[in-house]
Design a protein around this motif. Structure first.
Motif, short mmCIF file in Angstrom:
data_model
loop_
_atom_site.label_atom_id
_atom_site.label_comp_id
_atom_site.label_asym_id
_atom_site.label_seq_id
_atom_site.Cartn_x
_atom_site.Cartn_y
_atom_site.Cartn_z
N THR A 136 0.83 -1.20 0.00
CA THR A 136 0.00 0.00 0.00
C THR A 136 0.87 1.26 0.00
O THR A 136 2.03 1.23 0.41
CB THR A 136 -0.92 0.05 1.23
N TYR A 137 0.28 2.35 -0.46
CA TYR A 137 0.99 3.63 -0.45
C TYR A 137 1.46 3.96 0.96
O TYR A 137 2.59 4.38 1.17
CB TYR A 137 0.07 4.73 -0.99
N ARG A 138 0.57 3.74 1.94
CA ARG A 138 0.93 4.04 3.32
C ARG A 138 2.14 3.22 3.77
O ARG A 138 3.08 3.76 4.37
CB ARG A 138 -0.25 3.75 4.25
N ASP A 139 2.13 1.92 3.50
CA ASP A 139 3.23 1.07 3.92
C ASP A 139 4.52 1.42 3.19
O ASP A 139 5.62 1.34 3.76
CB ASP A 139 2.89 -0.40 3.70
N MET A 140 4.40 1.81 1.93
CA MET A 140 5.57 2.24 1.17
C MET A 140 6.22 3.44 1.83
O MET A 140 7.45 3.48 2.05
CB MET A 140 5.17 2.56 -0.27
N VAL A 141 5.41 4.44 2.18
CA VAL A 141 5.95 5.64 2.83
C VAL A 141 6.51 5.29 4.21
O VAL A 141 7.58 5.78 4.60
CB VAL A 141 4.85 6.71 2.95
N ALA A 142 5.83 4.42 4.95
CA ALA A 142 6.30 4.04 6.28
C ALA A 142 7.68 3.39 6.20
O ALA A 142 8.54 3.63 7.06
CB ALA A 142 5.30 3.10 6.94
N ARG A 143 7.91 2.57 5.20
CA ARG A 143 9.23 1.93 5.05
C ARG A 143 10.31 2.97 4.74
O ARG A 143 11.44 2.85 5.21
CB ARG A 143 9.19 0.87 3.95
N VAL A 144 9.97 3.95 3.93
CA VAL A 144 10.94 5.02 3.64
C VAL A 144 11.29 5.77 4.93
O VAL A 144 12.46 6.00 5.24
CB VAL A 144 10.39 5.98 2.58
N LEU A 145 10.28 6.15 5.69
CA LEU A 145 10.53 6.91 6.92
C LEU A 145 11.35 6.11 7.92
O LEU A 145 12.18 6.67 8.64
CB LEU A 145 9.20 7.32 7.56
N ALA A 146 11.15 4.79 7.96
CA ALA A 146 11.87 3.94 8.91
C ALA A 146 13.36 3.88 8.62
O ALA A 146 14.15 3.53 9.50
CB ALA A 146 11.28 2.53 8.90
N THR A 147 13.78 4.23 7.40
CA THR A 147 15.22 4.21 7.07
C THR A 147 15.94 5.45 7.56
O THR A 147 17.18 5.46 7.64
CB THR A 147 15.43 4.11 5.54
N LEU A 148 15.20 6.52 7.88
CA LEU A 148 15.81 7.80 8.22
C LEU A 148 16.16 7.84 9.70
O LEU A 148 15.56 7.17 10.53
CB LEU A 148 14.86 8.94 7.85
N ARG A 149 17.15 8.67 10.04
CA ARG A 149 17.59 8.82 11.43
C ARG A 149 17.64 10.28 11.83
O ARG A 149 18.37 11.05 11.21
CB ARG A 149 18.96 8.17 11.62
N PRO A 150 16.82 10.64 12.86
CA PRO A 150 15.82 9.80 13.53
C PRO A 150 14.62 9.58 12.63
O PRO A 150 14.34 10.42 11.77
CB PRO A 150 15.45 10.62 14.77
N PRO A 151 13.90 8.47 12.83
CA PRO A 151 12.76 8.19 11.94
C PRO A 151 11.65 9.23 12.13
O PRO A 151 11.16 9.40 13.24
CB PRO A 151 12.28 6.80 12.40
N PRO A 152 11.26 9.94 11.08
CA PRO A 152 10.14 10.87 11.20
C PRO A 152 8.83 10.11 11.49
O PRO A 152 8.70 8.92 11.17
CB PRO A 152 10.08 11.55 9.83
N LYS A 153 7.90 10.79 12.07
CA LYS A 153 6.62 10.19 12.40
C LYS A 153 5.67 10.27 11.22
O LYS A 153 5.58 11.30 10.56
CB LYS A 153 6.01 10.90 13.61
N LEU A 154 4.96 9.19 10.96
CA LEU A 154 3.93 9.19 9.94
C LEU A 154 2.62 9.64 10.58
O LEU A 154 2.14 9.01 11.54
CB LEU A 154 3.76 7.80 9.33
N VAL A 155 2.04 10.72 10.08
CA VAL A 155 0.83 11.30 10.65
C VAL A 155 -0.30 11.14 9.65
O VAL A 155 -0.23 11.66 8.54
CB VAL A 155 1.03 12.79 10.99
N GLU A 156 -1.33 10.40 10.03
CA GLU A 156 -2.47 10.19 9.15
C GLU A 156 -3.60 11.14 9.55
O GLU A 156 -4.01 11.18 10.72
CB GLU A 156 -2.93 8.75 9.21
N LEU A 157 -4.08 11.91 8.57
CA LEU A 157 -5.06 12.95 8.84
C LEU A 157 -6.35 12.68 8.07
O LEU A 157 -6.31 12.11 6.97
CB LEU A 157 -4.51 14.31 8.40
N PRO A 158 -7.49 13.10 8.62
CA PRO A 158 -8.72 13.06 7.83
C PRO A 158 -8.54 13.89 6.56
O PRO A 158 -7.81 14.90 6.57
CB PRO A 158 -9.76 13.68 8.76
N SER A 159 -9.20 13.49 5.51
CA SER A 159 -8.99 14.16 4.22
C SER A 159 -9.16 15.68 4.27
O SER A 159 -8.32 16.41 3.73
CB SER A 159 -9.92 13.56 3.16
#
Length: 296
Positions: free
Chosen positions: A204-227
């Motif tokens: 999924t797009y969300r999981d793709m972005v989450a994997r990218v963020l997990a590689t960064l140091r420090p890992p940025p937070k993924l924030v999901e917002l209502p549309s």
């Protein structure tokens, strides 16, 4: 010695392709807008598709790793003798065709015209052309999607996404794309064909972005917002000059599945892309060539 002409050799896919051709003993002529240093077996011409110095009269293969419409226009007008042409386009030819964004529809139109023009010109000249259509490209720190996301997330310490960004994606590594172009050269089954080149994993797009963020140091937070809140945040970012480069149509596609079949490429020339296993160095922005030739 086989001779290849490469356009887009300084790009993220073309640079990898140059390494493969050199290791296989090809003589290479590559074109760049900026002056580049020759290396054994590799000669650079300075120019572009509108004007380049001393294009060879004959080569065994032409590779286009840059803008398709410009290359197709050049090829129609050129007098070069070559029996094999391999060019990169994009799956945007399909995914952006019905976009609500006029600019994206124009991208799809130019891709369609570029492909048809290339195939027609090749047929007229008795050459065999193959079109390669990557999905979402990553791996060289020069793409406009995942590297951009990594940059913004590192800057902000977080990255917002609209809720339910669950559209499926197949990110594809640049090394796998270069290997596909290289494998096509001697593949008779690929003559006159166009192939989608997705990555080796669907997520999924969300999981793709989450994997990218997990590689960064420090890992940025993924924030999901209502549309509505996400759209407001995007609008505010654009007003303050901190826009993500995302338009409304691109945001809407986050919930759409953009999935392509790799089996034709797998069957015809052994295409075998890797799963999506990102590392932080894959998203480090790079403008110039440098370092050792990458391996696949």
């Amino acid at each position: 010695m086989r001779h290849a002409l490469v356009f887009g050799g300084t790009g993220q896919i073309g640079y990898r392709l140059l390494g493969l051709l050199r290791r296989d003993g090809w003589r290479i002529t590559a074109v760049s807008r900026r002056a580049q240093s020759d290396q054994p077996g590799l000669h650079w011409l300075q120019g572009d598709l509108g004007h380049a110095d001393t294009i060879p009269d004959h080569v065994e293969a032409i590779f286009s790793c840059g803008p398709l419409d410009a290359f197709a226009g050049w090829y129609r007008q050129s007098a070069i003798e070559c029996g094999r042409v391999i060019a990169f386009g994009s799956t945007s030819i399909d995914t952006k065709r019905g976009s609500a964004d006029a600019g994206e529809r124009d991208v799809a139109r130019r891709l369609r015209e570029g492909e048809s023009g290339l195939f027609e010109a090749a047929a007229t000249r008795g050459a065999a052309a193959t079109m390669l259509r990557p999905t979402l490209v990553y791996g060289a720190g020069r793409d406009a999607t995942l590297t951009r996301i990594a940059q913004l997330a590192s800057r902000w310490g977080r990255f917002p996404l609209p809720r339910n960004a669950d559209g499926l994606r197949q990110p594809v590594h640049v090394d796998d794309l270069a290997a596909a172009a290289f494998a096509c050269v001697g593949c008779v089954a690929a003559h006159g064909q166009a192939y989608a080149l997705p990555g080796g994993e669907t997520l999924t797009y969300r999981d793709m972005v989450a994997r990218v963020l997990a590689t960064l140091r420090p890992p940025p937070k993924l924030v999901e917002l209502p549309s509505p809140l996400f759209n407001l945040a995007l609008f505010a970012a654009q007003l303050t000059g901190r826009g993500t480069g995302l338009g409304e149509a691109a945001v809407r596609r986050m919930r759409n599945d953009l999935v392509f079949d790799l089996s034709p490429a797998q069957r015809d020339f052994g295409y075998s892309p890797r799963p999506f296993r990102p590392r932080a160095d894959m998203f480090e922005p790079r403008e110039e060539l440098g370092g050792p030739w990458p391996s696949t």
